[in-house]
Enzyme design. Structure first.
Site, short mmCIF file in Angstrom:
data_model
loop_
_atom_site.label_atom_id
_atom_site.label_comp_id
_atom_site.label_asym_id
_atom_site.label_seq_id
_atom_site.Cartn_x
_atom_site.Cartn_y
_atom_site.Cartn_z
N HIS A 1 -47.42 42.92 -3.69
CA HIS A 1 -46.03 42.32 -3.17
C HIS A 1 -45.76 42.84 -1.66
O HIS A 1 -46.15 43.59 -0.98
CB HIS A 1 -44.34 42.37 -3.82
CG HIS A 1 -44.51 44.51 -4.34
ND1 HIS A 1 -44.48 45.02 -4.42
CD2 HIS A 1 -43.80 45.03 -3.00
CE1 HIS A 1 -44.69 46.53 -4.16
NE2 HIS A 1 -44.00 46.62 -3.25
N HIS B 1 -43.80 42.84 1.60
CA HIS B 1 -42.14 42.86 2.18
C HIS B 1 -42.24 42.69 3.84
O HIS B 1 -42.75 42.13 4.09
CB HIS B 1 -42.22 44.76 3.00
CG HIS B 1 -41.87 45.29 1.35
ND1 HIS B 1 -40.56 45.94 0.73
CD2 HIS B 1 -42.90 45.90 0.44
CE1 HIS B 1 -40.96 47.04 0.04
NE2 HIS B 1 -41.62 47.13 -0.58
P1 AMP Z 1 -42.80 48.87 -3.07
O1 AMP Z 1 -42.21 50.85 -3.06
O2 AMP Z 1 -43.67 48.99 -1.96
O3 AMP Z 1 -43.16 49.35 -4.80
O4 AMP Z 1 -41.65 47.60 -3.18
C1 AMP Z 1 -40.81 47.74 -4.40
C2 AMP Z 1 -39.70 47.01 -3.35
O5 AMP Z 1 -38.97 46.43 -4.92
C3 AMP Z 1 -38.32 47.75 -3.20
O6 AMP Z 1 -38.11 47.91 -1.91
C4 AMP Z 1 -37.28 47.63 -4.25
O7 AMP Z 1 -36.01 48.07 -3.75
C5 AMP Z 1 -37.66 46.78 -4.92
N1 AMP Z 1 -36.82 46.15 -6.20
C6 AMP Z 1 -37.17 47.10 -7.40
N2 AMP Z 1 -35.94 46.13 -8.30
C7 AMP Z 1 -35.76 45.03 -7.50
C8 AMP Z 1 -35.26 43.93 -7.78
N3 AMP Z 1 -35.04 44.62 -9.64
N4 AMP Z 1 -34.77 42.88 -7.09
C9 AMP Z 1 -34.92 43.28 -6.35
N5 AMP Z 1 -35.65 44.27 -5.66
C10 AMP Z 1 -36.40 44.66 -6.52
#
Ligand code: AMP
Length: 114
Positions: free
Chosen positions: A100, A102
């Site tokens: 993913h 950001h």
């Molecule tokens: P990372 O730390 O790069 O793996 O980012 C994962 C991101 O997913 C974090 O910023 C979380 O806030 C986001 N996240 C986790 N669960 C959800 C969800 N159900 N809907 C939207 N974002 C989410």
């Protein structure tokens, strides 16, 4: 390995989807770190690209960045600027192991990042 993002792709849990095409889904981060904080993911859970280390498929990365351009315009941050981030692995702060990107904007970003 399935993740919370697979559930979002399959509409098993809700998300505020802001953009979608055949290959890509983009939705608002549940814990936004900026006024605009959107996650851009490939719809397919390719085992090899759970994180950036395995991202040998340049084509999907290019599609993710194409989506960035569209979403940044839609969100009104294309002119003011934005940041894109891939967190990779433990030191990179990655929590969800489905590739993913950001997209953060709507405020001035700090450097260096924490
Ligand atoms: P990372 O730390 O790069 O793996 O980012 C994962 C991101 O997913 C974090 O910023 C979380 O806030 C986001 N996240 C986790 N669960 C959800 C969800 N159900 N809907 C939207 N974002 C989410």
């Amino acid at each position: 390995m399935s993740t919370i993002f697979s559930k979002i792709i399959n509409r098993e849990i809700p998300a505020e989807i802001v953009y979608e095409n055949e290959d890509i889904l983009a939705f608002r981060d549940i814990r936004p770190q900026a006024p605009v904080h959107i996650l851009i993911i490939p719809k397919i859970m390719i085992a090899k690209i759970t994180d950036l280390n395995g991202a040998e498929h340049g084509e999907i990365l290019a599609k993710m960045f194409d989506a960035v351009n569209i979403i940044a315009k839609n969100e009104g941050i294309a002119e003011s600027g934005f940041r894109t981030v891939f967190n990779c692995g433990s030191d990179g702060g990655q929590e969800v192991f489905h590739l993913h990107l950001h997209l953060l904007g709507g405020r001035k970003m700090n450097w260096p990042p924490g």
